[in-house]
Scaffold this motif. Structure first.
Motif, PDB file in Angstrom:
ATOM      1  N   TYR A   1       1.173  12.331  -9.503  1.00 31.03           N
ATOM      2  CA  TYR A   1       0.984  14.006  -8.756  1.00 31.03           C
ATOM      3  C   TYR A   1       1.508  14.794  -8.807  1.00 31.03           C
ATOM      4  CZ  TYR A   1      -4.163  12.231  -7.563  1.00 31.03           C
ATOM      5  OH  TYR A   1      -5.815  11.378  -7.300  1.00 31.03           O
TER       6      TYR A   1
ATOM      7  N   ARG B   1      -9.326   6.329  -6.158  1.00 36.42           N
ATOM      8  CA  ARG B   1      -8.357   7.416  -6.305  1.00 36.42           C
ATOM      9  C   ARG B   1      -7.829   6.977  -7.781  1.00 36.42           C
ATOM     10  NH1 ARG B   1      -5.327   3.667  -1.943  1.00 36.42           N
ATOM     11  NH2 ARG B   1      -3.652   4.627  -2.911  1.00 36.42           N
TER      12      ARG B   1
ATOM     13  N   LEU C   1       2.506   1.305  -3.160  1.00 34.57           N
ATOM     14  CA  LEU C   1       0.862   1.743  -4.467  1.00 34.57           C
ATOM     15  C   LEU C   1       0.552   3.569  -4.376  1.00 34.57           C
ATOM     16  CD1 LEU C   1      -0.942   1.375  -6.317  1.00 34.57           C
ATOM     17  CD2 LEU C   1      -2.595   1.134  -4.580  1.00 34.57           C
ATOM     18  N   GLU C   2       0.599   4.098  -2.462  1.00 32.38           N
ATOM     19  CA  GLU C   2       0.796   5.435  -2.168  1.00 32.38           C
ATOM     20  C   GLU C   2       1.818   6.537  -2.878  1.00 32.38           C
ATOM     21  OE1 GLU C   2       0.441   5.445   1.623  1.00 32.38           O
ATOM     22  OE2 GLU C   2      -2.497   4.892   1.934  1.00 32.38           O
ATOM     23  N   GLY C   3       2.771   6.412  -2.774  1.00 34.45           N
ATOM     24  CA  GLY C   3       4.330   6.695  -3.540  1.00 34.45           C
ATOM     25  C   GLY C   3       3.966   6.724  -4.692  1.00 34.45           C
ATOM     26  N   ARG C   4       3.475   5.916  -4.967  1.00 29.05           N
ATOM     27  CA  ARG C   4       3.629   5.815  -7.680  1.00 29.05           C
ATOM     28  C   ARG C   4       2.713   6.620  -6.941  1.00 29.05           C
ATOM     29  NH1 ARG C   4       3.317  -0.525  -8.738  1.00 29.05           N
ATOM     30  NH2 ARG C   4       5.984  -0.994  -8.024  1.00 29.05           N
ATOM     31  N   GLU C   5       1.789   7.047  -6.763  1.00 36.21           N
ATOM     32  CA  GLU C   5       0.501   8.434  -6.328  1.00 36.21           C
ATOM     33  C   GLU C   5       0.814   9.788  -6.201  1.00 36.21           C
ATOM     34  OE1 GLU C   5      -2.938   7.406  -4.915  1.00 36.21           O
ATOM     35  OE2 GLU C   5      -3.431   5.537  -5.751  1.00 36.21           O
ATOM     36  N   GLY C   6       1.886   9.367  -5.664  1.00 36.49           N
ATOM     37  CA  GLY C   6       2.546  10.607  -5.085  1.00 36.49           C
ATOM     38  C   GLY C   6       3.255  11.645  -5.847  1.00 36.49           C
TER      39      GLY C   6
ATOM     40  N   ARG D   1       1.014  -1.644   0.223  1.00 37.82           N
ATOM     41  CA  ARG D   1       0.137   0.122   0.131  1.00 37.82           C
ATOM     42  C   ARG D   1       0.719   1.205  -0.318  1.00 37.82           C
ATOM     43  NH1 ARG D   1      -4.781   1.462   4.604  1.00 37.82           N
ATOM     44  NH2 ARG D   1      -5.278   3.334   3.595  1.00 37.82           N
ATOM     45  N   ARG D   2       2.230   1.363   0.883  1.00 36.66           N
ATOM     46  CA  ARG D   2       2.821   2.515   0.581  1.00 36.66           C
ATOM     47  C   ARG D   2       3.585   2.898  -0.353  1.00 36.66           C
ATOM     48  NH1 ARG D   2       6.018   2.296   6.942  1.00 36.66           N
ATOM     49  NH2 ARG D   2       4.210   2.478   8.375  1.00 36.66           N
TER      50      ARG D   2
ATOM     51  N   ARG E   1     -10.567  12.786  -6.489  1.00 38.54           N
ATOM     52  CA  ARG E   1     -10.367  11.170  -5.798  1.00 38.54           C
ATOM     53  C   ARG E   1     -11.276  11.070  -4.808  1.00 38.54           C
ATOM     54  NH1 ARG E   1      -6.481  10.057  -1.953  1.00 38.54           N
ATOM     55  NH2 ARG E   1      -5.627   8.585  -2.595  1.00 38.54           N
ATOM     56  N   GLU E   2     -11.666  11.706  -3.683  1.00 35.41           N
ATOM     57  CA  GLU E   2     -12.711  11.256  -2.675  1.00 35.41           C
ATOM     58  C   GLU E   2     -14.353  10.750  -2.839  1.00 35.41           C
ATOM     59  OE1 GLU E   2     -12.207  14.397   0.792  1.00 35.41           O
ATOM     60  OE2 GLU E   2      -9.845  14.750   0.198  1.00 35.41           O
TER      61      GLU E   2
END
Length: 266
Positions: free
Chosen positions: A15, A121, A7-12, A4-5, A116-117
């Motif tokens: 963005y 996502r 995935l969130e890092g890639r999304e960051g 999950r981290r 997103r919200e």
């Protein structure tokens, strides 16, 4: 958790790249593209320069709540933003368009967050990419026209309202409703059509929220008080121009009587 981290890092990272793309297409040769000044850009810049130096517009009205511009009026938020910048920097084409870029990036940021919200996502990333390069939003971020600030101010307001509705703690919800009321009030100084759109939108929104038991009277009051305070000068201006009343002019604020009132166009 590690997956999950990642995935969130890639999304960051995505963005950040989209942010850089959105900003670059909005600031590249900002002073010359589009070429020249639109007539309303020129009127706004003249009023902003006069306000920055003497605290009055080009018609010698102290801190008006609505510019006369060429007679039929112009919303003031853009001009006041430029006037503030002129206190610190030299006037010029780039400076006149900095508020447009700023509010254009607010549209990109809070529009992406809303997608997103409220949808998802992946959809948030797709929305961020579309908002970054959509020709209308790019052009709106490169011209110093008062009405183009509305999309950015509205995106911030809608995001705050969405978070307020979803807030679980009462104190946090009340604070967010208060902030959204301030933000919606600021919207009224970006574009005259917001005077029609926002009351209708908020009325329908709160009727629906009451129907599904997702809000309460104290929350509605927290939004309504700052919104009402910010709307009051504009309501007075509407009354003055609709009923042919005298202009309110002081050394601290002017509620003007327009030379060419366009109320009939509504």
């Amino acid at each position: 958790m590690d997956k999950r981290r990642k995935l969130e890092g890639r999304e960051g990272v995505l963005y950040l790249l989209l942010f850089a793309l959105a900003l670059s297409v909005r600031v590249y040769k900002l002073g010359i593209l589009p070429y020249g000044l639109h007539v309303d850009e020129a009127g706004m810049a003249y009023d902003a320069w006069s306000l920055a130096n003497w605290g009055l517009d080009r018609y010698y009205k102290f801190y008006p709540v609505y510019f006369l511009n060429y007679g039929s009026g112009q919303s003031v938020l853009y001009g006041y933003c430029c006037a503030l910048l002129m206190k610190f920097f030299e006037p010029g084409m780039v400076l006149y368009r900095i508020p447009a870029v700023t509010f254009g990036m607010l549209t990109w940021l809070f529009g992406s967050l809303l997608i997103r919200e409220n949808i998802g996502r992946k959809e948030g990333l797709a929305g961020a990419a579309l908002l970054a390069v959509c020709p209308f939003f790019v052009l709106a971020s490169r011209m110093g026209l008062d009405c183009y600030l509305f999309s950015g101010a509205a995106a911030v307001s809608l995001y705050l309202l969405t978070r307020a509705i979803r807030a679980e703690k009462k104190s946090r919800a009340l604070l967010l409703y208060l902030l959204s009321g301030i933000s919606f009030g600021i919207c009224l100084y970006t574009y005259i059509l917001s005077w029609l759109v926002l009351p209708l939108f908020l009325a329908m929104t709160f009727l629906y929220l009451f129907w599904i038991h997702r809000t309460s009277l104290p929350k509605m009051i927290c939004l309504g008080i700052p919104l009402g305070i910010l709307a009051a000068p504009l309501l007075l201006m509407l009354a003055i121009n609709t009923f042919d009343l005298p202009e309110i002019a002081t050394a601290y604020i002017t509620i003007p009587k327009l030379m060419g009132y366009r109320g009939a166009e509504v």
